[in-house]
Design a protein around this motif. Structure first.
Motif, mmCIF file in Angstrom:
data_model
loop_
_atom_site.group_PDB
_atom_site.id
_atom_site.type_symbol
_atom_site.label_atom_id
_atom_site.label_comp_id
_atom_site.label_asym_id
_atom_site.label_seq_id
_atom_site.Cartn_x
_atom_site.Cartn_y
_atom_site.Cartn_z
ATOM 1 N N LYS A 123 -2.987 -2.699 -7.536
ATOM 2 C CA LYS A 123 -3.667 -1.813 -8.481
ATOM 3 C C LYS A 123 -4.836 -2.551 -9.133
ATOM 4 C CE LYS A 123 -2.784 1.284 -12.379
ATOM 5 N NZ LYS A 123 -1.758 1.785 -13.333
ATOM 6 N N GLY A 124 -5.994 -1.879 -9.176
ATOM 7 C CA GLY A 124 -7.205 -2.489 -9.700
ATOM 8 C C GLY A 124 -8.065 -3.132 -8.635
ATOM 9 N N GLY A 125 -7.562 -3.176 -7.404
ATOM 10 C CA GLY A 125 -8.289 -3.849 -6.333
ATOM 11 C C GLY A 125 -9.548 -3.144 -5.893
ATOM 12 N N ARG A 126 -9.592 -1.827 -5.989
ATOM 13 C CA ARG A 126 -10.777 -1.095 -5.532
ATOM 14 C C ARG A 126 -12.035 -1.574 -6.248
ATOM 15 N NH1 ARG A 126 -11.573 3.831 -3.094
ATOM 16 N NH2 ARG A 126 -9.349 4.363 -3.336
ATOM 17 N N ALA A 127 -11.977 -1.684 -7.549
ATOM 18 C CA ALA A 127 -13.157 -2.079 -8.312
ATOM 19 C C ALA A 127 -13.618 -3.481 -7.930
ATOM 20 C CB ALA A 127 -12.862 -2.006 -9.807
ATOM 21 N N ARG A 128 -12.679 -4.393 -7.741
ATOM 22 C CA ARG A 128 -13.053 -5.759 -7.377
ATOM 23 C C ARG A 128 -13.714 -5.800 -6.006
ATOM 24 N NH1 ARG A 128 -8.986 -10.441 -9.445
ATOM 25 N NH2 ARG A 128 -8.546 -9.632 -11.528
ATOM 26 N N LEU A 129 -13.172 -5.054 -5.066
ATOM 27 C CA LEU A 129 -13.720 -5.078 -3.718
ATOM 28 C C LEU A 129 -15.087 -4.398 -3.657
ATOM 29 C CD1 LEU A 129 -10.471 -4.413 -1.681
ATOM 30 C CD2 LEU A 129 -11.696 -6.571 -1.922
ATOM 31 N N GLU A 130 -15.286 -3.372 -4.460
ATOM 32 C CA GLU A 130 -16.603 -2.735 -4.500
ATOM 33 C C GLU A 130 -17.653 -3.697 -5.061
ATOM 34 O OE1 GLU A 130 -15.915 0.883 -6.629
ATOM 35 O OE2 GLU A 130 -15.230 1.966 -4.831
ATOM 36 N N ILE A 131 -17.263 -4.552 -6.016
ATOM 37 C CA ILE A 131 -18.180 -5.582 -6.518
ATOM 38 C C ILE A 131 -18.527 -6.562 -5.397
ATOM 39 C CG2 ILE A 131 -18.377 -7.562 -8.075
ATOM 40 C CD1 ILE A 131 -16.659 -5.952 -10.078
ATOM 41 N N GLU A 164 -4.315 1.821 -3.657
ATOM 42 C CA GLU A 164 -3.856 0.817 -4.616
ATOM 43 C C GLU A 164 -2.345 0.990 -4.797
ATOM 44 O OE1 GLU A 164 -6.170 1.297 -8.164
ATOM 45 O OE2 GLU A 164 -7.799 0.060 -7.378
ATOM 46 N N TYR A 165 -1.601 -0.064 -4.535
ATOM 47 C CA TYR A 165 -0.151 0.020 -4.659
ATOM 48 C C TYR A 165 0.328 -0.647 -5.951
ATOM 49 C CZ TYR A 165 0.099 -4.884 -3.066
ATOM 50 O OH TYR A 165 -0.035 -6.247 -2.952
ATOM 51 N N GLU A 166 1.557 -0.355 -6.298
ATOM 52 C CA GLU A 166 2.233 -0.997 -7.421
ATOM 53 C C GLU A 166 3.581 -1.532 -6.936
ATOM 54 O OE1 GLU A 166 1.806 0.652 -11.406
ATOM 55 O OE2 GLU A 166 1.015 2.477 -10.489
ATOM 56 N N PRO A 167 4.166 -2.494 -7.665
ATOM 57 C CA PRO A 167 5.482 -3.002 -7.268
ATOM 58 C C PRO A 167 6.493 -1.871 -7.090
ATOM 59 C CG PRO A 167 4.568 -4.361 -9.011
ATOM 60 C CD PRO A 167 3.642 -3.185 -8.869
ATOM 61 N N ALA A 168 7.326 -2.008 -6.060
ATOM 62 C CA ALA A 168 8.372 -1.052 -5.688
ATOM 63 C C ALA A 168 7.845 0.128 -4.895
ATOM 64 C CB ALA A 168 9.159 -0.556 -6.897
ATOM 65 N N ASP A 169 6.536 0.206 -4.654
ATOM 66 C CA ASP A 169 6.011 1.275 -3.802
ATOM 67 C C ASP A 169 6.554 1.115 -2.382
ATOM 68 O OD1 ASP A 169 4.621 2.464 -5.813
ATOM 69 O OD2 ASP A 169 2.622 1.958 -5.068
ATOM 70 N N VAL A 170 6.768 2.264 -1.730
ATOM 71 C CA VAL A 170 7.252 2.302 -0.351
ATOM 72 C C VAL A 170 6.324 3.221 0.442
ATOM 73 C CG1 VAL A 170 9.176 2.896 1.167
ATOM 74 C CG2 VAL A 170 9.639 1.983 -1.119
ATOM 75 N N PHE A 171 5.915 2.784 1.617
ATOM 76 C CA PHE A 171 5.099 3.633 2.475
ATOM 77 C C PHE A 171 5.412 3.320 3.931
ATOM 78 C CE2 PHE A 171 2.688 0.056 0.806
ATOM 79 C CZ PHE A 171 2.190 -0.580 1.939
ATOM 80 N N THR A 172 4.937 4.163 4.835
ATOM 81 C CA THR A 172 5.264 4.058 6.250
ATOM 82 C C THR A 172 4.006 3.847 7.073
ATOM 83 O OG1 THR A 172 7.192 5.493 5.973
ATOM 84 C CG2 THR A 172 6.343 5.236 8.212
ATOM 85 N N VAL A 173 4.080 2.930 8.024
ATOM 86 C CA VAL A 173 3.007 2.698 8.995
ATOM 87 C C VAL A 173 3.657 2.701 10.373
ATOM 88 C CG1 VAL A 173 1.213 1.139 9.809
ATOM 89 C CG2 VAL A 173 1.687 1.307 7.356
ATOM 90 N N GLY A 174 3.346 3.696 11.193
ATOM 91 C CA GLY A 174 3.996 3.809 12.486
ATOM 92 C C GLY A 174 5.495 3.899 12.323
ATOM 93 N N ASP A 175 6.217 2.984 12.993
ATOM 94 C CA ASP A 175 7.677 2.989 12.874
ATOM 95 C C ASP A 175 8.169 2.016 11.814
ATOM 96 O OD1 ASP A 175 7.085 0.609 14.114
ATOM 97 O OD2 ASP A 175 8.510 0.842 15.770
ATOM 98 N N LEU A 225 -2.167 -14.265 -10.422
ATOM 99 C CA LEU A 225 -2.637 -12.883 -10.336
ATOM 100 C C LEU A 225 -1.487 -12.030 -9.835
ATOM 101 C CD1 LEU A 225 -6.223 -12.950 -8.752
ATOM 102 C CD2 LEU A 225 -5.615 -12.492 -11.124
ATOM 103 N N PRO A 226 -1.487 -10.731 -10.141
ATOM 104 C CA PRO A 226 -0.411 -9.883 -9.638
ATOM 105 C C PRO A 226 -0.271 -10.006 -8.119
ATOM 106 C CG PRO A 226 -1.693 -8.702 -11.274
ATOM 107 C CD PRO A 226 -2.425 -9.986 -11.017
ATOM 108 N N ASN A 227 0.939 -10.279 -7.668
ATOM 109 C CA ASN A 227 1.226 -10.486 -6.248
ATOM 110 C C ASN A 227 2.484 -9.710 -5.883
ATOM 111 O OD1 ASN A 227 0.918 -12.551 -3.705
ATOM 112 N ND2 ASN A 227 3.067 -12.212 -4.177
#
Length: 278
Positions: free
Chosen positions: A106-114, A139-150, A162-164
């Motif tokens: 979270k917050g990474g979009r702004a940094r990468l756009e810079i 932008e993800y947060e801790p405990a987020d779950v998502f799926t990529v392929g299988d 830094l948040p990791n």
């Protein structure tokens, strides 16, 4: 499932080795974990960025994310050189082309756009749009779950300057966990619990007493033992010196009885369900 090491150096590239970057692949997914300096070059020897199904960044220190800009410009350059699909730059901005999913804290979009804005290409402004055209940024947060392929991805918060988040990947082909950068925390055990391969930083010789947040190899072995993992791979090294690396492997082996491996650029590891490896 297979792990391929692209870069394993702590901080900036050295001795011909890229910074932190790894690819995990299954029959239906290719996922890049971290993308430090030198990762784009290493990746180019085995795949094109458009072949990736997702990129996951553990945290926003430069040695884990800087080459995202290079990958983005590579993706955008390829579009502009395809005259059949993109006859003009104006049309390129409208053409439908699936971006590569990119997951950042979270917050990474702004940094990468810079970062993207620091290196403009006025004659081809499309090349400045890595993070809104080349990538589909989440932008993800801790405990987020998502799926990529299988693969089921679960993000586990760890402890760094830094948040990791560590990444846990589960698929029918096997299970895997990666720490990113972290000092010791009990949260590492559920991240790695029962996985078929645990990829962990082992930056230091002794436990970290600073606020920066890194593991030593002995702690990595302790986590692997507590989590009952099938294989342990150490990475994020401060040197390529063989004597130093063998000493860190021995540190981990004193507390963990399973196979201990040292990451190295280009090295690959098979990841199989526990019944096939223990």
């Amino acid at each position: 499932m297979r792990l391929t090491v692209l870069g394993c150096r702590q901080g900036m590239p050295a001795d011909g080795q890229a910074s932190s970057s790894y690819m995990v692949s299954t029959g239906s997914a290719r996922v890049l974990l971290d993308c430090g300096p030198g990762a784009a070059t290493a990746l180019s020897s085995i795949a094109h960025p458009s072949d990736l199904d997702a990129i996951i960044i553990s945290h926003l220190h430069a040695d884990h994310c800087y080459d995202l800009l290079t990958l983005g410009k590579t993706l955008l350059s390829g579009r502009l050189r395809d005259p059949e699909r993109f006859p003009t730059l104006r049309d390129a901005a409208r053409m439908e082309w699936p971006p590569v999913p990119l997951y950042v804290p979270k917050g990474g979009r702004a940094r990468l756009e810079i970062l993207a804005s620091a290196f403009p290409v006025p004659s081809f402004p499309m090349l400045d749009r890595s993070f809104d055209v080349a990538f589909e940024l989440h932008e993800y947060e801790p405990a987020d779950v998502f799926t990529v392929g299988d693969c089921k991805m679960t993000m586990h918060q760890t402890k760094h300057s830094l948040p990791n988040c560590g990444t846990r990947i589960e698929s029918p082909e096997g299970s895997f966990a990666f720490t990113g950068d972290t000092t010791y925390t009990p949260d590492l055990v559920p991240l790695a619990q029962d996985v078929d391969l645990f990829l962990t930083e082992a930056t230091l010789e002794e436990p970290d007493t600073t606020s920066h947040g890194h593991l030593c190899a002995a702690e990595a072995g302790e986590v692997a033992a507590a989590a009952d993992v099938a294989q342990l791979v150490l990475t994020h090294f401060i040197t390529a010196d063989e004597t130093w690396l063998k000493a860190r492997k021995a540190d981990a082996e004193r507390s963990y009885g399973g196979p201990v491996h040292l990451a190295a650029p280009g090295r690959s590891f098979d990841i199989r369900p526990a019944g096939g490896t223990r």
